[in-house]
Design a protein around this motif. Structure first.
Motif, PDB file in Angstrom:
ATOM      1  N   MET A  23      15.441  82.303 -21.923  1.00 26.73           N
ATOM      2  CA  MET A  23      15.325  82.508 -23.368  1.00 26.73           C
ATOM      3  C   MET A  23      16.328  81.641 -24.116  1.00 26.73           C
ATOM      4  N   LEU A  25      17.442  78.803 -23.261  1.00 28.64           N
ATOM      5  CA  LEU A  25      17.162  77.376 -23.159  1.00 28.64           C
ATOM      6  C   LEU A  25      16.678  76.820 -24.496  1.00 28.64           C
ATOM      7  N   GLU A  26      15.989  77.651 -25.256  1.00 29.17           N
ATOM      8  CA  GLU A  26      15.428  77.217 -26.531  1.00 29.17           C
ATOM      9  C   GLU A  26      16.484  77.071 -27.616  1.00 29.17           C
ATOM     10  N   ASP A  27      17.342  78.094 -27.762  1.00 29.39           N
ATOM     11  CA  ASP A  27      18.315  78.084 -28.844  1.00 29.39           C
ATOM     12  C   ASP A  27      19.281  79.236 -28.649  1.00 29.39           C
ATOM     13  N   ASP A  28      20.362  79.221 -29.408  1.00 30.53           N
ATOM     14  CA  ASP A  28      21.289  80.355 -29.429  1.00 30.53           C
ATOM     15  C   ASP A  28      20.527  81.569 -29.950  1.00 30.53           C
ATOM     16  N   LYS A  70      25.015  81.740 -26.303  1.00 30.63           N
ATOM     17  CA  LYS A  70      24.680  80.316 -26.194  1.00 30.63           C
ATOM     18  C   LYS A  70      24.712  79.914 -24.730  1.00 30.63           C
ATOM     19  N   ASP A  95      14.703  70.330 -15.450  1.00 26.99           N
ATOM     20  CA  ASP A  95      13.425  70.593 -16.112  1.00 26.99           C
ATOM     21  C   ASP A  95      12.582  71.539 -15.261  1.00 26.99           C
ATOM     22  N   GLU A  98      14.028  74.943 -15.565  1.00 28.70           N
ATOM     23  CA  GLU A  98      13.613  75.550 -16.831  1.00 28.70           C
ATOM     24  C   GLU A  98      12.202  76.125 -16.708  1.00 28.70           C
ATOM     25  N   ARG A  99      11.286  75.356 -16.099  1.00 27.03           N
ATOM     26  CA  ARG A  99       9.916  75.853 -15.914  1.00 27.03           C
ATOM     27  C   ARG A  99       9.910  77.096 -15.041  1.00 27.03           C
ATOM     28  N   GLU A 102      11.040  80.048 -17.061  1.00 28.51           N
ATOM     29  CA  GLU A 102       9.993  80.463 -17.986  1.00 28.51           C
ATOM     30  C   GLU A 102       8.920  81.291 -17.265  1.00 28.51           C
TER      31      GLU A 102
END
Length: 107
Positions: A23, A25-28, A70, A95, A98-99, A102
């Motif tokens: 979660m 990974l997208e943003d703070d 963060k 990468d 990350e996948r 997710e």
């Protein structure tokens, strides 16, 4: 292994903590937003966040009245170097990691 590396792998061993990392990974995110998708108390999520913070995988800061989380992007470097030391393992593809994270969130 170093205590920091032990803490990293211990933090990554839990599926809830891996989902939280994905979660972030997208943003703070505010702690309450981190907790929203999980069927557990805010206190339980806070314990997971403490483990992730202690491992150096995330940082937390207070902005006004809200505590934000963060992702610390370099936190997996030591674990990646350690895994590469086995020779048969390729370098960690962040990468792909990350996948993977997710897919852990999506079920």
């Amino acid at each position: 292994m170093t205590p920091q590396l032990d803490a990293t792998f211990a933090a990554l061993a839990d599926p809830t903590r891996r989902a939280i990392l994905a979660m972030l990974l997208e943003d703070d995110m505010a702690v309450t937003d981190v907790a929203a998708p999980f069927d557990m108390s805010l206190a339980a999520i806070s314990k997971h966040l403490i483990v992730l913070t202690s491992a150096g995988l995330i940082s937390q800061e207070k902005r006004g009245r809200v505590k934000w989380c963060k992702l610390e992007p370099d936190a997996l470097r030591e674990a990646s170097v350690w895994m590469q030391g086995f020779g048969q393992m390729e370098s960690v593809d962040l990468d792909a990691f990350e996948r993977f994270l997710e897919t852990q969130i999506d079920g």
